[in-house]
Design a protein around this motif. Structure first.
Motif, PDB file in Angstrom:
ATOM      1  N   ASN A 152      55.437  35.032 119.796  1.00 18.92           N
ATOM      2  CA  ASN A 152      54.804  35.886 120.802  1.00 18.92           C
ATOM      3  C   ASN A 152      53.877  35.079 121.707  1.00 18.92           C
ATOM      4  N   ALA A 153      53.098  34.194 121.118  1.00 17.61           N
ATOM      5  CA  ALA A 153      52.084  33.453 121.869  1.00 17.61           C
ATOM      6  C   ALA A 153      52.680  32.326 122.711  1.00 17.61           C
ATOM      7  N   PHE A 154      53.469  31.464 122.079  1.00 19.01           N
ATOM      8  CA  PHE A 154      53.920  30.268 122.786  1.00 19.01           C
ATOM      9  C   PHE A 154      55.054  30.534 123.769  1.00 19.01           C
ATOM     10  N   ARG A 155      55.854  31.529 123.512  1.00 24.79           N
ATOM     11  CA  ARG A 155      56.895  31.850 124.494  1.00 24.79           C
ATOM     12  C   ARG A 155      56.275  32.439 125.763  1.00 24.79           C
ATOM     13  N   MET A 156      55.197  33.192 125.618  1.00 22.55           N
ATOM     14  CA  MET A 156      54.492  33.671 126.807  1.00 22.55           C
ATOM     15  C   MET A 156      53.922  32.504 127.600  1.00 22.55           C
ATOM     16  N   ALA A 157      53.433  31.487 126.899  1.00 24.48           N
ATOM     17  CA  ALA A 157      52.921  30.302 127.585  1.00 24.48           C
ATOM     18  C   ALA A 157      54.033  29.607 128.353  1.00 24.48           C
ATOM     19  N   MET A 158      55.216  29.571 127.788  1.00 23.11           N
ATOM     20  CA  MET A 158      56.355  28.946 128.464  1.00 23.11           C
ATOM     21  C   MET A 158      56.702  29.713 129.738  1.00 23.11           C
ATOM     22  N   VAL A 159      56.634  31.011 129.678  1.00 23.75           N
ATOM     23  CA  VAL A 159      56.900  31.824 130.864  1.00 23.75           C
ATOM     24  C   VAL A 159      55.899  31.484 131.971  1.00 23.75           C
ATOM     25  N   GLY A 160      54.624  31.350 131.609  1.00 24.87           N
ATOM     26  CA  GLY A 160      53.615  30.996 132.597  1.00 24.87           C
ATOM     27  C   GLY A 160      53.922  29.666 133.258  1.00 24.87           C
ATOM     28  N   TYR A 161      54.391  28.702 132.489  1.00 21.34           N
ATOM     29  CA  TYR A 161      54.737  27.387 133.031  1.00 21.34           C
ATOM     30  C   TYR A 161      55.928  27.485 133.974  1.00 21.34           C
ATOM     31  N   ILE A 162      56.976  28.181 133.554  1.00 21.06           N
ATOM     32  CA  ILE A 162      58.195  28.278 134.366  1.00 21.06           C
ATOM     33  C   ILE A 162      57.938  29.067 135.646  1.00 21.06           C
ATOM     34  N   LYS A 163      57.176  30.151 135.545  1.00 21.51           N
ATOM     35  CA  LYS A 163      56.859  30.931 136.741  1.00 21.51           C
ATOM     36  C   LYS A 163      56.123  30.060 137.766  1.00 21.51           C
ATOM     37  N   THR A 164      55.208  29.239 137.293  1.00 28.20           N
ATOM     38  CA  THR A 164      54.430  28.381 138.181  1.00 28.20           C
ATOM     39  C   THR A 164      55.308  27.292 138.794  1.00 28.20           C
ATOM     40  N   LEU A 165      56.070  26.590 137.955  1.00 30.14           N
ATOM     41  CA  LEU A 165      56.905  25.492 138.441  1.00 30.14           C
ATOM     42  C   LEU A 165      57.988  25.989 139.395  1.00 30.14           C
ATOM     43  N   SER A 166      58.562  27.148 139.103  1.00 23.78           N
ATOM     44  CA  SER A 166      59.630  27.672 139.957  1.00 23.78           C
ATOM     45  C   SER A 166      59.132  27.927 141.375  1.00 23.78           C
ATOM     46  N   GLN A 167      57.868  28.309 141.507  1.00 21.21           N
ATOM     47  CA  GLN A 167      57.301  28.541 142.831  1.00 21.21           C
ATOM     48  C   GLN A 167      57.073  27.228 143.578  1.00 21.21           C
ATOM     49  N   GLU A 168      56.839  26.172 142.831  1.00 21.24           N
ATOM     50  CA  GLU A 168      56.574  24.881 143.455  1.00 21.24           C
ATOM     51  C   GLU A 168      57.839  24.194 143.960  1.00 21.24           C
ATOM     52  N   ILE A 169      58.988  24.442 143.316  1.00 23.88           N
ATOM     53  CA  ILE A 169      60.199  23.688 143.654  1.00 23.88           C
ATOM     54  C   ILE A 169      61.352  24.566 144.128  1.00 23.88           C
ATOM     55  N   GLY A 170      61.118  25.853 144.263  1.00 23.02           N
ATOM     56  CA  GLY A 170      62.193  26.769 144.635  1.00 23.02           C
ATOM     57  C   GLY A 170      62.833  26.452 145.974  1.00 23.02           C
ATOM     58  N   HIS A 171      62.081  25.860 146.884  1.00 25.30           N
ATOM     59  CA  HIS A 171      62.607  25.544 148.212  1.00 25.30           C
ATOM     60  C   HIS A 171      63.439  24.258 148.214  1.00 25.30           C
ATOM     61  N   LYS A 172      63.581  23.629 147.041  1.00 24.35           N
ATOM     62  CA  LYS A 172      64.319  22.364 146.948  1.00 24.35           C
ATOM     63  C   LYS A 172      65.713  22.543 146.342  1.00 24.35           C
ATOM     64  N   GLY A 173      66.198  23.786 146.276  1.00 21.73           N
ATOM     65  CA  GLY A 173      67.533  24.031 145.753  1.00 21.73           C
ATOM     66  C   GLY A 173      67.608  24.162 144.246  1.00 21.73           C
ATOM     67  N   ILE A 174      66.467  24.312 143.605  1.00 29.02           N
ATOM     68  CA  ILE A 174      66.405  24.386 142.140  1.00 29.02           C
ATOM     69  C   ILE A 174      65.904  25.768 141.730  1.00 29.02           C
ATOM     70  N   THR A 175      66.648  26.420 140.866  1.00 34.04           N
ATOM     71  CA  THR A 175      66.207  27.708 140.332  1.00 34.04           C
ATOM     72  C   THR A 175      65.911  27.581 138.846  1.00 34.04           C
ATOM     73  N   MET A 176      64.976  28.386 138.376  1.00 31.12           N
ATOM     74  CA  MET A 176      64.559  28.383 136.980  1.00 31.12           C
ATOM     75  C   MET A 176      64.371  29.826 136.554  1.00 31.12           C
ATOM     76  N   ASN A 177      65.122  30.237 135.549  1.00 28.96           N
ATOM     77  CA  ASN A 177      65.035  31.615 135.085  1.00 28.96           C
ATOM     78  C   ASN A 177      64.992  31.667 133.561  1.00 28.96           C
ATOM     79  N   ILE A 178      64.579  32.817 133.066  1.00 30.43           N
ATOM     80  CA  ILE A 178      64.369  33.017 131.635  1.00 30.43           C
ATOM     81  C   ILE A 178      65.174  34.212 131.161  1.00 30.43           C
ATOM     82  N   MET A 179      65.867  34.048 130.049  1.00 27.23           N
ATOM     83  CA  MET A 179      66.513  35.180 129.389  1.00 27.23           C
ATOM     84  C   MET A 179      65.718  35.527 128.142  1.00 27.23           C
ATOM     85  N   ALA A 180      65.458  36.822 127.974  1.00 24.20           N
ATOM     86  CA  ALA A 180      64.592  37.292 126.894  1.00 24.20           C
ATOM     87  C   ALA A 180      65.370  38.240 125.986  1.00 24.20           C
ATOM     88  N   PRO A 181      66.090  37.701 125.009  1.00 29.40           N
ATOM     89  CA  PRO A 181      66.882  38.557 124.121  1.00 29.40           C
ATOM     90  C   PRO A 181      66.029  39.251 123.070  1.00 29.40           C
TER      91      PRO A 181
END
Length: 256
Positions: A152-181
């Motif tokens: 519960n704790a560390f996967r939420m931290a990973m989401v915070g990292y990916i959400k932040t990084l995706s905003q920084e590099i999204g204009h460079k042709g790179i997408t980053m998404n998360i699947m939450a089963p």
């Protein structure tokens, strides 16, 4: 539908079973080339034997930095189109049970290695001007799961990292998404079923039925169905989608 991934190269970690295995096989069925990683040589070898011209593999614990480098080196100079970042979860523990050493171990096994490999892959994708990164986390990033405090704790931290990084590099042709089963019929479910049976003093069959009853569908998910969405997110068609969480949960999330 032609997903435009034929003859493209993809890295799949945790490819020996569960979601990783299903996604690796789905990629192969679409004509893609797969670099597979897991800790079980037996299961990776059967994947290679099934598609000898499309699969290369490396047996390694991806959470250990030097082995992680070996996995990345396996890909050579081939242009990677995408990467699936996926591995097993931490022990099933409640918040009161989890000791500090278990928190330290979970940080390494759930969060730290993913940040490290993501940084390496990002450099590679930035060089090529294209990339798809897909992370398999858990429904716990939307709604905490009982007796899984570390996840519960560390996967939420990973989401915070990916959400932040995706905003920084999204204009460079790179997408980053998360699947939450949520609950899928994979080997990883066994630790959750066992923990529920221990906590409630019931047998594992009863625990399994209780878990299935928590979903609106009344049953667990299927890894092959899960893989179909993953393929789209790893394809060029997902170019307008980044930094998003896709809950594949059987309807258990109650929030909007």
């Amino acid at each position: 539908m032609n997903l435009q991934i034929k003859d493209k190269y993809f890295l799949v970690t945790g490819a020996s079973s569960g979601f990783g295995r299903a996604i690796a096989m789905a990629l192969v069925n679409e004509g893609a080339m797969v670099y597979a990683n897991a800790r079980s040589e037996e299961h990776l070898k059967t994947l290679k034997d099934w598609a000898p011209n499309q699969v290369e593999y490396k047996v390694a614990d991806i959470t250990i930095p030097r082995f992680q480098d070996e996995v990345l080196n396996m890909c050579g100079q081939n242009k990677l189109s995408g990467a699936l970042i996926n591995s097993g979860g931490p022990p099933a523990l409640s918040a009161t049970e989890a000791k500090l050493i278990e928190w330290d171990n979970a940080y390494k096994s759930v969060l730290r290695w993913k940040v490290r490999i993501t940084k390496a892959l990002t450099r590679r994708f930035l060089r090529d001007g294209y990339g798809r990164m897909l992370f398999i986390e858990s429904v716990s990033v939307k709604q905490p799961v009982e007796n899984l405090v570390l996840s519960n704790a560390f996967r939420m931290a990973m989401v915070g990292y990916i959400k932040t990084l995706s905003q920084e590099i999204g204009h460079k042709g790179i997408t980053m998404n998360i699947m939450a089963p949520s609950y899928h019929d994979t080997n990883a479910m066994q630790r959750i079923i066992l923990k529920k049976s221990q906590v409630q003093g019931i047998n594992t069959d009863q625990a399994r039925k209780q878990i299935e009853s928590e979903t609106i569908t009344g049953k667990m998910g299927d890894a092959d169905d899960f893989a179909s969405l993953a393929l789209w997110l790893l394809s060029p068609y997902s170019r307008f989608v980044t930094g998003q969480i896709y809950a594949v949960d059987g309807g258990i999330i109650k929030g909007v």
